[in-house]
Design an enzyme around this catalytic site. Structure first.
Site, PDB file in Angstrom:
ATOM      1  N   GLY A  89       3.649  -9.182  19.792  1.00 55.23           N
ATOM      2  CA  GLY A  89       3.453  -7.735  19.897  1.00 55.23           C
ATOM      3  C   GLY A  89       4.702  -7.037  20.420  1.00 55.23           C
TER       4      GLY A  89
ATOM      5  CD  GLU B 264      26.554 -22.108   3.660  1.00 52.12           C
ATOM      6  OE1 GLU B 264      26.286 -23.120   3.005  1.00 52.12           O
ATOM      7  OE2 GLU B 264      26.935 -22.150   4.848  1.00 52.12           O
TER       8      GLU B 264
ATOM      9  CB  THR C   3      21.945 -14.113  -3.129  1.00 47.28           C
ATOM     10  OG1 THR C   3      22.025 -14.403  -4.537  1.00 47.28           O
ATOM     11  CG2 THR C   3      23.120 -13.249  -2.706  1.00 47.28           C
TER      12      THR C   3
ATOM     13  CD  GLU D 217      18.113 -12.251  -4.725  1.00 43.29           C
ATOM     14  OE1 GLU D 217      19.114 -12.593  -4.054  1.00 43.29           O
ATOM     15  OE2 GLU D 217      17.089 -11.760  -4.206  1.00 43.29           O
TER      16      GLU D 217
HETATM   17  N1  COS Z   1      28.067 -29.353  -8.873  1.00 44.82           N
HETATM   18  C1  COS Z   1      28.942 -29.773  -9.826  1.00 44.82           C
HETATM   19  N2  COS Z   1      29.310 -29.000 -10.876  1.00 44.82           N
HETATM   20  C2  COS Z   1      28.773 -27.761 -10.957  1.00 44.82           C
HETATM   21  C3  COS Z   1      27.873 -27.261  -9.998  1.00 44.82           C
HETATM   22  C4  COS Z   1      27.523 -28.121  -8.919  1.00 44.82           C
HETATM   23  N3  COS Z   1      26.672 -27.721  -7.975  1.00 44.82           N
HETATM   24  N4  COS Z   1      27.525 -26.007 -10.337  1.00 44.82           N
HETATM   25  C5  COS Z   1      28.177 -25.715 -11.480  1.00 44.82           C
HETATM   26  N5  COS Z   1      28.935 -26.775 -11.851  1.00 44.82           N
HETATM   27  C6  COS Z   1      29.761 -26.901 -13.046  1.00 44.82           C
HETATM   28  C7  COS Z   1      28.903 -26.770 -14.306  1.00 44.82           C
HETATM   29  O1  COS Z   1      28.362 -28.024 -14.679  1.00 44.82           O
HETATM   30  C8  COS Z   1      29.880 -26.212 -15.305  1.00 44.82           C
HETATM   31  O2  COS Z   1      30.663 -27.245 -15.880  1.00 44.82           O
HETATM   32  P1  COS Z   1      30.334 -27.795 -17.392  1.00 44.82           P
HETATM   33  O3  COS Z   1      30.221 -26.629 -18.282  1.00 44.82           O
HETATM   34  O4  COS Z   1      31.503 -28.668 -17.663  1.00 44.82           O
HETATM   35  O5  COS Z   1      29.044 -28.540 -17.262  1.00 44.82           O
HETATM   36  C9  COS Z   1      30.821 -25.371 -14.482  1.00 44.82           C
HETATM   37  O6  COS Z   1      30.659 -25.785 -13.126  1.00 44.82           O
HETATM   38  C10 COS Z   1      30.483 -23.905 -14.576  1.00 44.82           C
HETATM   39  O7  COS Z   1      29.108 -23.765 -14.218  1.00 44.82           O
HETATM   40  P2  COS Z   1      28.217 -22.555 -14.734  1.00 44.82           P
HETATM   41  O8  COS Z   1      28.443 -22.355 -16.209  1.00 44.82           O
HETATM   42  O9  COS Z   1      26.827 -22.800 -14.284  1.00 44.82           O
HETATM   43  O10 COS Z   1      28.917 -21.334 -13.975  1.00 44.82           O
HETATM   44  P3  COS Z   1      28.465 -19.833 -13.804  1.00 44.82           P
HETATM   45  O11 COS Z   1      29.683 -19.010 -13.812  1.00 44.82           O
HETATM   46  O12 COS Z   1      27.393 -19.543 -14.805  1.00 44.82           O
HETATM   47  O13 COS Z   1      27.870 -19.738 -12.318  1.00 44.82           O
HETATM   48  C11 COS Z   1      26.497 -20.149 -10.423  1.00 44.82           C
HETATM   49  C12 COS Z   1      27.058 -20.660 -11.757  1.00 44.82           C
HETATM   50  C13 COS Z   1      25.869 -18.784 -10.494  1.00 44.82           C
HETATM   51  C14 COS Z   1      25.443 -21.185 -10.006  1.00 44.82           C
HETATM   52  C15 COS Z   1      27.664 -20.179  -9.401  1.00 44.82           C
HETATM   53  O14 COS Z   1      28.594 -19.165  -9.710  1.00 44.82           O
HETATM   54  C16 COS Z   1      27.215 -19.984  -7.965  1.00 44.82           C
HETATM   55  O15 COS Z   1      26.732 -20.920  -7.322  1.00 44.82           O
HETATM   56  N6  COS Z   1      27.387 -18.767  -7.438  1.00 44.82           N
HETATM   57  C17 COS Z   1      27.124 -18.483  -6.047  1.00 44.82           C
HETATM   58  C18 COS Z   1      28.340 -18.769  -5.230  1.00 44.82           C
HETATM   59  C19 COS Z   1      28.038 -18.647  -3.776  1.00 44.82           C
HETATM   60  O16 COS Z   1      27.294 -19.416  -3.220  1.00 44.82           O
HETATM   61  N7  COS Z   1      28.656 -17.642  -3.141  1.00 44.82           N
HETATM   62  C20 COS Z   1      28.459 -17.429  -1.750  1.00 44.82           C
HETATM   63  C21 COS Z   1      29.770 -17.300  -1.099  1.00 44.82           C
HETATM   64  S1  COS Z   1      30.454 -18.782  -0.583  1.00 44.82           S
HETATM   65  S2  COS Z   1      29.665 -19.076   1.195  1.00 44.82           S
END
Ligand code: COS
Length: 388
Positions: free
Chosen positions: A340, A364, A366, A368
């Site tokens: 409360g 690390e 979002t 989403e």
């Molecule tokens: N481990 C190993 N490889 C990874 C991976 C992971 N966790 N995530 C992605 N990859 C690889 C993919 O396999 C891809 O390679 P291949 O095409 O050869 O398979 C490549 O990286 C690109 O991946 P993807 O096409 O999925 O990239 P996108 O640009 O679509 O983005 C997300 C992927 C959105 C998941 C990524 O940009 C992300 O995690 N964003 C958030 C970043 C974040 O946490 N920011 C906070 C600030 S830092 S504290």
């Protein structure tokens, strides 16, 4: 899967609990009120070997692997989310990027002092146009003989104002994109052209300093490329996987603290002639919180086991971060409701915990983004590629 926690790790938890109660708890309120990182506390974390917990002893770490790191983060999260954020940025992602991607020379020169806590690390990915869209970074690294020249800026960098070493993601070949065009570097604070920009004023984790980093033609030796040129995006994504697990563990600690506070207060606070814990409305809040904590505890320690047994864990780490952050916010909100007006008072830790918990749904990656990562992992065997 072996769910037995080894004796070494049980003793480690006891040692950490003792340290946290004696050193972190008294600092938590002050750091929040004044909005600064207590460097005496950081020094004590280092002296107690708590800044290199997962890394092998040969690199100055405690050799307690991911299981030990999750125990540490859970215990820190129980008492002070700011301290968990400092350790998370330093150990969980900053130093971890060097451990996962670096060569032996970099591990000797940079990881070892980081693991010993002689130097502090940060992880620099986010930029004005690239946070969730990590591939859209603009910071540029241009090769010039046996060095690179880095230009650009990073924002919202946890530990920015206190770190000595930065794991920095920069574009080395704009034509190749994330598949070969992004490289990770180790940048030292003392390098010419590097500076700390705007320092953020935040609603929570006010004991964890966050700032902009400015790279004005910073000259970095080619020897400071983490791993291969062009491999930086993958190294950073792999690093974030382990970081997200540690964050889930910190959320577990926060939720556990909220549950304990809720139970204590419900047992002591009398209304309508009986403790409020006699009321079903309160019991159900406690039951729901306890249920979610049990689920998260299993998730976190199973995922730590996956890491330590060298199995894939991208999906599980994103689940820990997503479920853990939303659950900790819910648990702390329920605890505040049970308390409360006392819960709403600045004299009581719950309002700080409530403000602090919110960031875990944002940093690390979002929540989403976590849903995108999870959907991508689940749908991959069905031939579907999930796009952000
Ligand atoms: N481990 C190993 N490889 C990874 C991976 C992971 N966790 N995530 C992605 N990859 C690889 C993919 O396999 C891809 O390679 P291949 O095409 O050869 O398979 C490549 O990286 C690109 O991946 P993807 O096409 O999925 O990239 P996108 O640009 O679509 O983005 C997300 C992927 C959105 C998941 C990524 O940009 C992300 O995690 N964003 C958030 C970043 C974040 O946490 N920011 C906070 C600030 S830092 S504290």
């Amino acid at each position: 899967m072996d769910f037995t926690i080894p004796k070494t790790h049980q003793l480690f938890r006891r040692m950490v609990r003792d340290f946290v109660e004696h050193e972190v708890r008294p600092a938590a309120k002050k750091m929040d009120a004044l909005g600064y990182s207590d460097m005496d506390l950081v020094r004590k974390l280092a002296e107690n070997g708590l800044l290199g917990v997962p890394f092998p002893q040969e690199y100055g770490g405690a050799g307690l692997r991911e299981l030990g790191y999750c125990i540490l983060m859970e215990e820190l999260g129980r008492v002070c989310t700011s301290t968990a954020a400092i350790v998370g940025a330093h150990t969980g992602i900053g130093a971890m990027a060097i451990y996962l991607g670096g060569d032996e020379a970099q591990k000797a020169k940079y990881l070892t002092p980081l693991a010993r806590g002689e130097r502090i690390a940060a992880f620099a990915l986010t930029e004005p146009d690239a946070g969730s869209d990590a591939a859209n970074i603009k910071t540029r690294a241009v090769r010039d003989g046996n060095r690179y020249i880095i230009t650009g800026s990073k924002i919202y960098i946890t530990n920015g104002p206190i770190a000595d070493l930065f794991a920095v993601m920069a574009v080395t070949d704009p034509h190749l994109g994330v598949r070969g065009g992004v490289t990770a570097f180790i940048v030292e604070r003392e390098m010419a052209g590097f500076s700390i920009g705007t320092v953020e004023h935040k609603m929570g984790i006010r004991g964890s300093a966050t700032s902009e980093l400015v790279f004005d033609e910073v000259i970095v030796p080619a020897a400071n490329v983490i791993g291969q040129v062009g491999a930086g995006f993958i190294t950073f994504m792999q690093t974030l996987d382990t970081g997200r697990l540690g964050l889930g563990a910190a959320c577990l600690g926060g939720a556990q603290a909220a549950l304990e506070m809720m139970c204590r207060y419900a047992a002591g606070r009398v209304q309508f002639g009986t403790p409020i814990g006699d009321k079903q409305s309160i019991q159900w809040m406690i039951a729901d919180t306890a249920t979610e904590i049990e689920a998260l505890r299993s998730l976190v320690y199973r995922t730590a086991w996956l890491v330590d047994s060298h199995q894939p864990f991208t999906l599980e780490a994103a689940v820990c971060k997503l479920f853990g952050s939303e659950m900790a916010s819910r648990a702390i909100d329920r605890a505040l409701q049970v308390h409360g007006a006392l819960g709403y008072s600045r004299d009581f830790p719950l309002e700080r915990m409530w403000r602090d918990a919110r960031i875990a749904e944002i940093f690390e990656g979002t929540n989403e983004i976590q849903r995108i990562v999870i959907a991508g992992q689940v749908l991959r065997p069905y031939g579907l590629r999930v796009r952000p």
